[in-house]
Design an enzyme around this catalytic site. Structure first.
Site, PDB file in Angstrom:
ATOM      1  N   LYS A  14      45.774   2.396 -47.539  1.00 24.59           N
ATOM      2  CA  LYS A  14      46.194   1.774 -47.537  1.00 24.59           C
ATOM      3  C   LYS A  14      46.438   0.338 -49.123  1.00 24.59           C
ATOM      4  O   LYS A  14      44.653   0.702 -50.102  1.00 24.59           O
ATOM      5  CB  LYS A  14      45.188   0.571 -47.411  1.00 24.59           C
ATOM      6  CG  LYS A  14      45.056  -1.296 -47.417  1.00 24.59           C
ATOM      7  CD  LYS A  14      44.036  -1.539 -46.501  1.00 24.59           C
ATOM      8  CE  LYS A  14      44.328  -3.185 -47.176  1.00 24.59           C
ATOM      9  NZ  LYS A  14      43.311  -4.098 -46.937  1.00 24.59           N
ATOM     10  N   GLY A  28      41.861 -12.585 -43.715  1.00 22.37           N
ATOM     11  CA  GLY A  28      42.338 -13.858 -43.294  1.00 22.37           C
ATOM     12  C   GLY A  28      41.929 -14.437 -41.869  1.00 22.37           C
ATOM     13  O   GLY A  28      41.824 -15.471 -41.624  1.00 22.37           O
ATOM     14  N   THR A  34      35.692  -8.694 -43.333  1.00 22.89           N
ATOM     15  CA  THR A  34      34.868 -10.260 -43.209  1.00 22.89           C
ATOM     16  C   THR A  34      34.298 -10.811 -42.356  1.00 22.89           C
ATOM     17  O   THR A  34      33.034 -11.491 -41.918  1.00 22.89           O
ATOM     18  CB  THR A  34      35.355 -11.031 -44.347  1.00 22.89           C
ATOM     19  OG1 THR A  34      36.046 -10.456 -45.884  1.00 22.89           O
ATOM     20  CG2 THR A  34      34.642 -12.385 -44.585  1.00 22.89           C
TER      21      THR A  34
END
Lengths: 367, 260
Positions: B97, B185, B207
């Site tokens: 990635k 996000g 996260t």
């Protein structure tokens, strides 16, 4: 443009008058904002904010969790030499102090490296006093070439250098620079730096920026808390970090909050910084720059360090020794200051896990 | 009909990709992966401690998972390429990635450097998944460069703010042939479901799971949401109407007249 220009904008600014006008409601209002400007940051450093520390802590904790998660990067200092030509009233390496001075040989550096690496640590911070004769840039570069065989990340905390000299050290394997201004107040700075090249305030002030320009991946700044009114020094530290972050967005910036510790020579802090003051500084910095790294050394005692973790700390030293040769050599030079958290690396690892934090031994891969 | 995501020649059933940063301990990661059912797991090469059994995150990722090392810390294409090569040489496989970030304030990716790195690594046989700011022309360039998927951000990394770039991602889904994986996000399972309903091929979450009160439970919640969103997309949602359908229609008489 230099950070000196930013500092000069505040010449004659009435800090006390500003602080006296701040009410608890002002703090709550600032806490509700999505981002803080300079004035808001100063509000957070006001005496009135002491009554709102818990609310500040809750938000600081949330921001830290969001940006850094429950990760704590560990590192340890390695003192190469305690020779110093400066006379600084607060420092154990003071040239006037009669003490055993020593510079490690490359073999001794390797022995120290092996001892530190055996604890699992991968990040090392190399320190020296300021003596270009005993510790030239070429010597530091030689040490770094030894250390890179043992560590993934090498930082330096040495005398301020020219941009080109920083480049030489980056070439040798250094990736981060730590340099403290000690105090941003020029008069106090001049008073406590009695003699030696360190008297040159502006040369030191602009060193972090030279490091950024040279290509350091990470830059760590700070003021030595206790030399001057901490509210002002914390304010300028935050502004300095913001200044660097805006101009060098590719650099990972962090701030240390070192408090004066007992050392040879015994210079009492001119402005004692209480635990609650230290907490306020950390919280204000986190709220002002949410992505700022916050570094906490073993200058602070174990119980306090553990409690400061959730407030925003992202990097901690572990198993530290401030003596030259303190990890593996019998013939050690005198230390810079007395450390307060004497736990070894394994104990700090356990303490972090116990508090729900992941000790990160490696956060960089050199290539 | 079987609904598989094909990436780099591998068939993937579970469309939730997991990140391994920010967790309270590495020991929790195997359970998080197990409960989420994730098959693709990303880790920052900079954090992989190859020398330590205890600290090496790779030791906490079940053998069946596809490793997706990321180039976190790279400031330009050249650094990303070097990190990818190190990861491959260290045995992390061919997947990478690409993360090229030159802005530590917002952590927004550098699309131009990302394109360059993608071109180089795809030529070297890597399965390249580039993380990018959603932009149609950039996505096309990445596709042409050989990206196996394109990974637009929903909001800045770690912000948990949801699909702020919704309209741009929608355009990528419509126009780009390789899979679109929403990365960064996404803060809540409902937002992951929304991305999947829109037609995203997968989502990558870190996260929101790692910093949840109960990361294992949150991982499962995300996994369920991703499945629900995917099924809704496949089912094709019913028409949304602006007004309720009146039970006594005003134009009903027209039908009555015809019938008469």
């Amino acid at each position: 443009m230099s950070f000196a220009n930013v500092c000069s904008q505040f010449k004659g600014f009435d800090f006390d008058g500003f602080f006296n006008r701040i009410q608890p409601d002002d703090i709550i209002k600032v806490l509700g904002k999505p981002g803080l400007d300079r004035t808001d940051f100063l509000v957070m450093l006001s005496p009135a904010a002491e009554g709102v520390l818990e609310e500040m802590a809750q938000k600081a904790h949330r921001l830290t969790l969001q940006h850094f998660g429950r990760a704590m990067v560990l590192y340890t200092p390695l003192y190469l030499s305690n020779y110093c030509v400066n006379v600084c009233s607060y420092c154990g390496f003071n040239a006037r102090n009669r003490m055993y001075r020593k510079t490690l040989t490359l073999d001794e550096v390797e022995a120290e490296a092996r001892a530190i690496a055996s604890t699992g640590l991968k990040h090392i911070l190399v320190l020296t006093g300021e003596s270009r004769r005993h510790v030239p840039v070429s010597y530091i570069a030689g040490c770094v070439r030894v250390l890179r065989r043992y560590f993934a990340s090498i930082g330096i905390e040495v005398y301020p250098m020219e941009e080109e000299e920083y480049r030489v050290l980056i070439q040798a394997g250094v990736d981060s620079l730590t340099i403290y201004q000690e105090t941003y107040d020029e008069e106090v700075y001049d008073r406590v730096h009695v003699k030696g090249p360190k008297k040159h305030y502006r040369y030191r002030l602009e060193a972090p920026e030279r490091g950024c320009r040279a290509g350091m991946r990470a830059v760590n700044i700070g003021a030595l808390l206790g030399l001057n009114d901490w509210r002002r020094d914390a304010f300028f530290t935050g502004l300095h970090a913001a200044y660097l972050q805006d101009r060098y967005p590719e650099v990972e910036l962090s701030v240390s909050v070192p408090r004066l510790r007992p050392h040879l020579g015994n210079f009492p802090p001119l402005y004692p910084v209480l635990d609650k003051n230290l907490v306020q500084i950390l919280l204000a910095l986190r709220l002002f720059i949410p992505r700022l790294g916050l570094t906490l050394s073993t200058r602070e005692r174990a119980e306090l360090r553990d409690r400061l973790i959730p407030l925003g700390i992202t990097r901690m030293s572990a198993g530290s020794c401030t003596k030259v040769g303190g990890y593996a050599i019998q013939d050690t030079g005198h230390g810079q200051f007395d450390i307060a958290d004497t736990r070894n690396v394994a104990e700090i690892r356990e303490a972090l896990l116990g508090r729900g934090y992941d000790p990160v031994f490696k956060d960089w891969h050199p290539f | 009909m079987e609904d598989k995501l094909v990436l780099g020649g591998r068939e993937i059933d579970n469309r939730l990709l997991l990140g391994t940063g920010k967790f309270p301990s590495k020991a929790i990661i195997p359970e998080v992966i197990k409960r989420s059912g994730s098959q693709v797991v990303t880790m920052a090469l900079r954090r992989v401690d190859f020398d330590s059994q205890q600290e090496n995150v790779l030791n906490y990722i079940p053998k069946g998972c596809i490793l997706l090392p990321n180039t976190s810390g790279a400031r330009n294409a050249e650094e990303a390429v070097r990190i990818a090569r190190i990861a491959r040489a260290a045995g992390c496989g061919d997947w990478v990635k690409i993360e090229v970030i030159t802005d530590n304030k917002y952590l927004l990716p550098d699309n131009y450097e990302t394109i360059t790195a993608t071109e180089i690594l795809a030529r070297e046989g890597f399965v390249v998944l580039p993380y990018m700011s959603p932009d149609l022309m950039v996505a096309k360039r990445l596709q042409d460069a050989g990206a196996a998927a394109v990974m637009p951000l929903g909001a800045p990394i770690g912000s948990n703010r949801g699909l702020k770039t919704r309209e741009l991602i929608r355009i990528l889904i419509d126009e780009i042939e390789v899979p679109i994986i929403v990365d960064a996000g996404i803060g809540k399972p409902s937002e992951a479901a929304e991305a999947m309903e829109m037609g995203a091929a997968a989502v990558l979450v870190n996260t929101a799971i790692a910093t949840a009160g109960d990361p294992v439970l949150m991982a499962e919640a995300f996994s369920l949401a991703v499945k629900a969103g995917r099924q809704a997309y496949l089912a094709g949602p019913g028409l949304t109407r602006e007004y309720a359908e009146a039970s006594s229609p005003l134009t009903g008489f027209l039908r009555e007249v015809q019938e008469a």
